[in-house]
Design a protein around this motif. Structure first.
Motif, PDB file in Angstrom:
ATOM      1  N   ARG A 122       7.738 -55.907  37.851  1.00 44.88           N
ATOM      2  CA  ARG A 122       6.819 -54.875  38.313  1.00 44.88           C
ATOM      3  C   ARG A 122       6.665 -54.854  39.828  1.00 44.88           C
ATOM      4  NH1 ARG A 122       2.826 -58.552  36.088  1.00 44.88           N
ATOM      5  NH2 ARG A 122       2.781 -57.424  34.122  1.00 44.88           N
ATOM      6  N   ASN A 148      12.037 -59.859  29.290  1.00 46.50           N
ATOM      7  CA  ASN A 148      10.790 -59.896  30.049  1.00 46.50           C
ATOM      8  C   ASN A 148      10.911 -59.100  31.340  1.00 46.50           C
ATOM      9  OD1 ASN A 148       8.752 -61.486  32.045  1.00 46.50           O
ATOM     10  ND2 ASN A 148       8.020 -61.451  29.941  1.00 46.50           N
ATOM     11  N   ILE A 149      12.073 -59.174  31.973  1.00 41.58           N
ATOM     12  CA  ILE A 149      12.269 -58.406  33.208  1.00 41.58           C
ATOM     13  C   ILE A 149      12.287 -56.912  32.909  1.00 41.58           C
ATOM     14  CG2 ILE A 149      14.029 -57.891  34.970  1.00 41.58           C
ATOM     15  CD1 ILE A 149      14.170 -60.883  35.471  1.00 41.58           C
ATOM     16  N   VAL A 150      12.888 -56.528  31.785  1.00 40.87           N
ATOM     17  CA  VAL A 150      12.885 -55.120  31.370  1.00 40.87           C
ATOM     18  C   VAL A 150      11.450 -54.645  31.116  1.00 40.87           C
ATOM     19  CG1 VAL A 150      13.456 -53.619  29.405  1.00 40.87           C
ATOM     20  CG2 VAL A 150      15.243 -55.005  30.466  1.00 40.87           C
ATOM     21  N   GLY A 192      20.288 -50.068  29.844  1.00 44.75           N
ATOM     22  CA  GLY A 192      18.856 -50.009  30.104  1.00 44.75           C
ATOM     23  C   GLY A 192      18.248 -48.635  29.874  1.00 44.75           C
ATOM     24  N   LYS A 238       8.549 -55.862  32.346  1.00 43.04           N
ATOM     25  CA  LYS A 238       7.764 -55.769  33.584  1.00 43.04           C
ATOM     26  C   LYS A 238       8.274 -54.642  34.486  1.00 43.04           C
ATOM     27  CE  LYS A 238       5.449 -59.682  32.699  1.00 43.04           C
ATOM     28  NZ  LYS A 238       5.885 -61.015  33.183  1.00 43.04           N
ATOM     29  N   THR A 239       9.603 -54.432  34.484  1.00 41.14           N
ATOM     30  CA  THR A 239      10.155 -53.339  35.294  1.00 41.14           C
ATOM     31  C   THR A 239       9.659 -51.996  34.768  1.00 41.14           C
ATOM     32  OG1 THR A 239      12.144 -54.629  35.809  1.00 41.14           O
ATOM     33  CG2 THR A 239      12.304 -52.254  36.100  1.00 41.14           C
ATOM     34  N   THR A 240       9.627 -51.871  33.443  1.00 40.00           N
ATOM     35  CA  THR A 240       9.150 -50.625  32.843  1.00 40.00           C
ATOM     36  C   THR A 240       7.671 -50.401  33.174  1.00 40.00           C
ATOM     37  OG1 THR A 240      10.722 -50.914  31.049  1.00 40.00           O
ATOM     38  CG2 THR A 240       8.945 -49.367  30.669  1.00 40.00           C
ATOM     39  N   GLU A 241       6.873 -51.449  33.046  1.00 40.16           N
ATOM     40  CA  GLU A 241       5.445 -51.336  33.387  1.00 40.16           C
ATOM     41  C   GLU A 241       5.285 -50.935  34.854  1.00 40.16           C
ATOM     42  OE1 GLU A 241       3.428 -54.708  30.394  1.00 40.16           O
ATOM     43  OE2 GLU A 241       3.530 -55.086  32.545  1.00 40.16           O
ATOM     44  N   GLY A 242       6.058 -51.593  35.715  1.00 42.07           N
ATOM     45  CA  GLY A 242       5.968 -51.309  37.148  1.00 42.07           C
ATOM     46  C   GLY A 242       6.391 -49.889  37.470  1.00 42.07           C
ATOM     47  N   ALA A 243       7.487 -49.445  36.871  1.00 45.42           N
ATOM     48  CA  ALA A 243       7.983 -48.091  37.128  1.00 45.42           C
ATOM     49  C   ALA A 243       6.972 -47.059  36.647  1.00 45.42           C
ATOM     50  CB  ALA A 243       9.337 -47.878  36.449  1.00 45.42           C
ATOM     51  N   ALA A 244       6.380 -47.306  35.473  1.00 46.74           N
ATOM     52  CA  ALA A 244       5.409 -46.357  34.922  1.00 46.74           C
ATOM     53  C   ALA A 244       4.177 -46.250  35.815  1.00 46.74           C
ATOM     54  CB  ALA A 244       5.004 -46.770  33.514  1.00 46.74           C
ATOM     55  N   THR A 262      17.295 -49.363  33.579  1.00 45.41           N
ATOM     56  CA  THR A 262      15.968 -49.262  32.946  1.00 45.41           C
ATOM     57  C   THR A 262      15.056 -48.389  33.802  1.00 45.41           C
ATOM     58  OG1 THR A 262      16.213 -51.444  31.931  1.00 45.41           O
ATOM     59  CG2 THR A 262      13.978 -50.591  32.115  1.00 45.41           C
ATOM     60  N   PHE A 302       3.948 -46.974  38.999  1.00 48.03           N
ATOM     61  CA  PHE A 302       4.367 -46.379  40.280  1.00 48.03           C
ATOM     62  C   PHE A 302       4.483 -44.858  40.143  1.00 48.03           C
ATOM     63  CE2 PHE A 302       8.282 -45.473  43.005  1.00 48.03           C
ATOM     64  CZ  PHE A 302       7.552 -45.264  44.157  1.00 48.03           C
ATOM     65  N   PHE A 333       8.406 -52.206  42.714  1.00 45.48           N
ATOM     66  CA  PHE A 333       7.864 -50.940  43.203  1.00 45.48           C
ATOM     67  C   PHE A 333       6.607 -51.120  44.058  1.00 45.48           C
ATOM     68  CE2 PHE A 333       9.778 -50.834  39.018  1.00 45.48           C
ATOM     69  CZ  PHE A 333      10.872 -50.034  39.266  1.00 45.48           C
ATOM     70  N   ILE A 349      16.956 -47.410  26.263  1.00 45.86           N
ATOM     71  CA  ILE A 349      15.709 -47.895  25.669  1.00 45.86           C
ATOM     72  C   ILE A 349      14.795 -46.720  25.307  1.00 45.86           C
ATOM     73  CG2 ILE A 349      13.552 -49.167  26.145  1.00 45.86           C
ATOM     74  CD1 ILE A 349      15.262 -50.919  28.104  1.00 45.86           C
ATOM     75  N   PHE A 350      14.730 -45.733  26.206  1.00 45.96           N
ATOM     76  CA  PHE A 350      13.762 -44.649  26.068  1.00 45.96           C
ATOM     77  C   PHE A 350      14.351 -43.419  25.354  1.00 45.96           C
ATOM     78  CE2 PHE A 350      13.396 -47.172  29.893  1.00 45.96           C
ATOM     79  CZ  PHE A 350      12.175 -47.780  29.676  1.00 45.96           C
TER      80      PHE A 350
END
Lengths: 337, 337
Positions: A215, B233-235, B214, B237-243, A238, B245, A218, B217-218
């Motif tokens: 996270r 786990n990285i996927v 990646g 957290k990256t998704t949470e962060g991107a959302a 992703t 942002f 960003f 996924i969606f």
């Protein structure tokens, strides 16, 4: 003069569109000399339609294209006269200082490695990509050039990323972190645990801030993130997937009824401006750092704006002597050993 | 009766908020028996304020909390009377069939592994999380329980994911894929290459569709994705962060001026409805599959809605006999060996 070659044929968009971006950069940058690579007839027909400084523009014939689904190394071997082979050759012979291509990523990478060649001391050249962040951007290396990495590879990614962030992105004392699944130094897999020590103990890595999580990409917390190419590529895809999914949801809500459509129409320009930040076209492609020439991998769907920005970014890298800086960074390394 | 214990004390939100969600589920589901775990006084004071079926609700005292920054295993050992220890104990003694906690993820996981114990034959229990997708959701395993995985671990994740998707998510013949950096079977690192073969050759994995990237996924392409816990786990957290942002950028554009604020006000209800899809609270927490009892890890910031949905999902898993199904799946495995 800054000499840059652009493959205008192997992207998803037509040559016409890509040439438009190249000519815009040529008109703006008076010290630029461009070589457009592709089919002679197509490019010259397109050029005939418009005015430009013909002293600073050349066409380099290449009548083959490596398609997106071809096996990179095989295709490079088979298609001697492909845009990517021709571009790499120009770069190797130092007829140009940078080569930009929106073609098959694997083939551009392989041409960089095999035809242009690694800088002495660089083990594995990484693909560096700027990810949008809340204030500015975060440079991630590697995004897919090296599937299996050693801690020493990640250490080198940090050093090259540091130079790129300082010189091209103009960030003072850039913060470097390791992508991990927790902030504590004991977190992670074998690779991240061993890499943490190397990054932390290397005096040339000036501002190592430890581990960051997905996270944080960003956020404002970090400027450069290193990871292996497997994880980097999954993070990239992703993020792309999440962004287009999110955009789809927003668009859906706009279409609900007449009122929502009207409100969306009003919001459109403001929204567009805000979302420009996450437009990859702003970031000018991804350099393959650590090869003996500037190889820039552009997105397959690059349009004129993306190519224009890729040329501007490549010019900046040439101005800042990126390739020479990496050479001397790793030459120093060699001496130390 | 479906007996479920809920840790209402160790999340980021107050017990009051979490109890609200639990009571809502209790009122709706007549065959539910809840045990609320936490400080007796706080819970009983909260319960005194409202009406509920006291025959189906118990309080289980636990006066310690494992905080988010504590080392999971050490804290479990030290804080014998923590909510997580108490919940795991109830589950082990079969006084409840499920235990839900929004506390320190590592501690809930460790309690599941060490106190409740693995199902015979299961090498590494994974955390399964439903990611939102354009039509429905995609189940990813593992999201962080197992940092270093073998191909056999991924094979087991696929089998457990398959059962969960069929029984709890009610997906017919769910499509299972391996997270990778390209679709060809030769792509990826050592783990994915070896896992591809196992997944492809295991007749019990009914609908293996190969590698996905990646961005898939969606999409609508896949129902279950397996990966190691580091990448998963990285996927996540990256998704949470991107959302978040992305949401930030949208909000910024809304605030531009009076006109944009008005339009945004009109759009808000439609937008909210659309964005509900990516609200983790809808998905009811993440089960740790393959332990001898249903352990559900809820998001640290869970509110009443999240807890309500976690209870509903846990009830569904009990109804479908998830734990027994996994036991017999892996018992069969044992026999074959």
């Amino acid at each position: 003069m800054y000499k840059i070659a652009v493959d205008v044929m192997s992207g998803e968009k037509k040559a016409e569109e890509l040439i438009k971006g190249a000519l815009k950069a040529l008109a703006e940058e008076k010290e630029l000399e461009l070589t457009l690579i592709g089919e002679y007839d197509i490019i010259s027909q397109e050029l005939a339609k418009t005015d430009f400084d013909s002293n600073r523009l050349k066409i380099e014939k290449a009548d083959q294209i490596i398609t997106m689904d071809e096996s990179p190394v095989k295709a490079l071997r088979k298609k001697k006269n492909s845009t990517v082979n021709v571009g790499a050759k120009l770069l190797r012979k130092k007829e140009v200082e940078a080569f930009i291509s929106p073609g098959n990523t694997g083939s551009v990478m392989a041409a960089g490695l095999l035809k242009v060649g690694r800088v002495k001391g660089v083990l594995r050249p990484p693909i560096a990509i700027q990810f949008p962040a809340i204030n500015g951007s975060t440079l991630i290396l590697d995004n897919g050039a090296n599937t299996n990495c050693s801690p020493e590879n990640l250490e080198q990614f940090a050093l090259m990323g540091q130079l790129y962030a300082e010189k091209v992105m103009k960030i003072d004392n850039p913060r470097i972190a390791l992508l991990n699944i927790g902030e504590e130094k004991t977190k992670g897999n074998k690779l991240t645990k061993a890499s943490y020590e190397l990054l932390n103990n290397n005096p040339k890595i000036k501002n190592f801030i430890g581990n960051v999580e997905g996270r944080d990409i960003f956020s404002e917390k970090v400027d450069i993130i290193v990871t292996d190419g497997f994880v980097g590529n999954i993070v990239l895809k992703t993020t792309e997937g999440a962004a287009s999914f999110f955009l789809e949801l927003i668009k859906d809500s706009f279409k609900t009824n007449l009122l929502s459509k009207l409100a969306a129409f009003i919001l459109k320009p403001y929204l567009k401006k805000s979302l420009d930040k996450i437009d990859y076209r702003q970031y000018g492609g991804a350099p393959l750092l650590g090869v003996k020439g500037l190889v820039v991998i552009s997105h397959g769907s690059s349009d004129s704006t993306a190519i224009y920005n890729a040329i501007k970014a490549a010019k900046k890298s040439i101005e800042e002597n990126m390739v020479e800086l990496i050479k001397s960074e790793f030459a120093k390394n060699e001496e130390l050993e």
